[in-house]
Design a protein around this motif. Structure first.
Motif, PDB file in Angstrom:
ATOM      1  N   GLY A 179      37.849 -22.602  -2.812  1.00  0.00           N
ATOM      2  CA  GLY A 179      36.543 -22.093  -1.975  1.00  0.00           C
ATOM      3  C   GLY A 179      36.140 -21.310  -1.004  1.00  0.00           C
ATOM      4  N   GLY A 180      37.530 -21.319   0.485  1.00  0.00           N
ATOM      5  CA  GLY A 180      37.367 -20.945   1.045  1.00  0.00           C
ATOM      6  C   GLY A 180      36.822 -21.847   1.894  1.00  0.00           C
ATOM      7  N   SER A 181      36.748 -20.910   3.500  1.00  0.00           N
ATOM      8  CA  SER A 181      35.872 -22.151   4.916  1.00  0.00           C
ATOM      9  C   SER A 181      35.175 -20.911   5.594  1.00  0.00           C
ATOM     10  N   TRP A 182      34.887 -21.502   7.188  1.00  0.00           N
ATOM     11  CA  TRP A 182      34.400 -20.975   8.372  1.00  0.00           C
ATOM     12  C   TRP A 182      35.758 -20.401   8.390  1.00  0.00           C
ATOM     13  N   ALA A 183      36.803 -20.389   8.734  1.00  0.00           N
ATOM     14  CA  ALA A 183      37.886 -20.413   8.902  1.00  0.00           C
ATOM     15  C   ALA A 183      38.326 -19.181   8.584  1.00  0.00           C
ATOM     16  N   GLU A 184      37.767 -18.004   6.566  1.00  0.00           N
ATOM     17  CA  GLU A 184      38.700 -17.796   6.340  1.00  0.00           C
ATOM     18  C   GLU A 184      37.809 -16.995   6.385  1.00  0.00           C
ATOM     19  N   GLU A 185      39.346 -15.327   6.447  1.00  0.00           N
ATOM     20  CA  GLU A 185      38.468 -14.480   5.466  1.00  0.00           C
ATOM     21  C   GLU A 185      38.316 -14.110   4.524  1.00  0.00           C
ATOM     22  N   ALA A 186      37.170 -12.682   4.541  1.00  0.00           N
ATOM     23  CA  ALA A 186      36.721 -12.900   3.266  1.00  0.00           C
ATOM     24  C   ALA A 186      37.440 -12.685   2.284  1.00  0.00           C
ATOM     25  N   ARG A 187      38.536 -12.420   1.690  1.00  0.00           N
ATOM     26  CA  ARG A 187      39.696 -12.497   0.616  1.00  0.00           C
ATOM     27  C   ARG A 187      39.788 -13.421  -0.218  1.00  0.00           C
ATOM     28  N   GLY A 188      39.909 -14.675   1.039  1.00  0.00           N
ATOM     29  CA  GLY A 188      39.853 -15.803   0.711  1.00  0.00           C
ATOM     30  C   GLY A 188      38.632 -16.578   0.168  1.00  0.00           C
ATOM     31  N   CYS A 189      37.494 -15.905   0.342  1.00  0.00           N
ATOM     32  CA  CYS A 189      35.957 -17.098  -0.076  1.00  0.00           C
ATOM     33  C   CYS A 189      35.955 -16.113  -1.874  1.00  0.00           C
ATOM     34  N   GLY A 190      35.959 -16.051  -2.260  1.00  0.00           N
ATOM     35  CA  GLY A 190      36.366 -16.082  -3.760  1.00  0.00           C
ATOM     36  C   GLY A 190      36.103 -17.244  -5.034  1.00  0.00           C
ATOM     37  N   ALA A 191      35.684 -17.041  -5.876  1.00  0.00           N
ATOM     38  CA  ALA A 191      36.057 -18.350  -6.973  1.00  0.00           C
ATOM     39  C   ALA A 191      37.011 -18.614  -8.098  1.00  0.00           C
TER      40      ALA A 191
END
Length: 214
Positions: A179-191
């Motif tokens: 799921g990604g996190s508050w510290a993650e770059e955009a590319r890491g926030c994906g299903a």
């Protein structure tokens, strides 16, 4: 808890360039990650008035999450889903139980997508706290737009532990989080973004969400 309909989902592992399809039975999933207020009320630890009780609990290992599920089941007069050995090194599922548990990886991704086909279920800034908009910290749950099934923070805010082992032959006991996190770059926030670590691993942007079988 939100009822998730039955269906199927395609998972993929970019590391070994393979995909597979999983049938998902109907289940229920919490609309938000476990908060500090809920977590500490069950483990009987006080949350300070300035400690933001409605943000997701973090610094919890996979083992911590499993034990919390069992404690919450006990508290709710439900049958514990996990059978944990005395030394804590063996965890097996009690398939007949009605208690709380972690979602499987397939359940998590299926619920996250909520019938959509893209990498995300909406515009990232509208649905997730991540590196570009989080100001370097975790945020109160439910403040971004939900997906079509009414689930909040499936992307961004905190990574979420899943039940599954990652690759026993290569990583032994490592478990998956999504799921990604508050510290993650955009590319890491994906299903479909997959991460893994040892079940004792704890960090300040990793929490979990509750599921139950039907």
């Amino acid at each position: 808890m939100v009822k998730i309909p039955a269906g199927e989902i395609e998972l993929r592992d970019d590391r070994i360039q393979t995909t597979w399809t999983v049938e998902v039975n109907s289940f229920v999933l919490a609309p938000v990650p476990v908060t500090k207020a809920l977590y500490y009320s069950i483990v009987q630890k006080t949350v300070g008035s300035n400690d933001e009780p409605q943000v997701p609990v973090v610094d919890v290992s996979w083992n911590d999450a499993i034990l919390f599920c069992n404690l919450l089941s006990q508290h709710s007069s439900l049958k514990e889903y996990y059978l944990v050995s005395d030394n804590g090194e063996s965890v097996v599922c009690n398939w007949e139980a009605d208690g709380y548990r972690l979602p499987t990886e397939a359940e998590w991704q299926y619920a996250c997508k909520a019938g959509t086909v893209g990498y995300r279920y909406g515009e990232l800034d509208e649905i997730a706290w991540y590196h570009e908009n989080s100001e370097g910290m975790v945020h109160e749950v439910g403040k971004k737009l939900p997906n079509a099934w009414g689930l909040y923070d499936m992307l961004g805010n905190v990574w979420e532990w899943c039940w599954d082992l990652y690759d026993v032959k290569v990583y032994d006991s490592y478990r998956i989080f999504r799921g990604g996190s508050w510290a993650e770059e955009a590319r890491g926030c994906g299903a479909t973004c997959r991460r893994r670590s040892h079940p004792t691993f704890r960090i300040d942007d990793l929490g979990f969400r509750l599921a139950r079988s039907l």
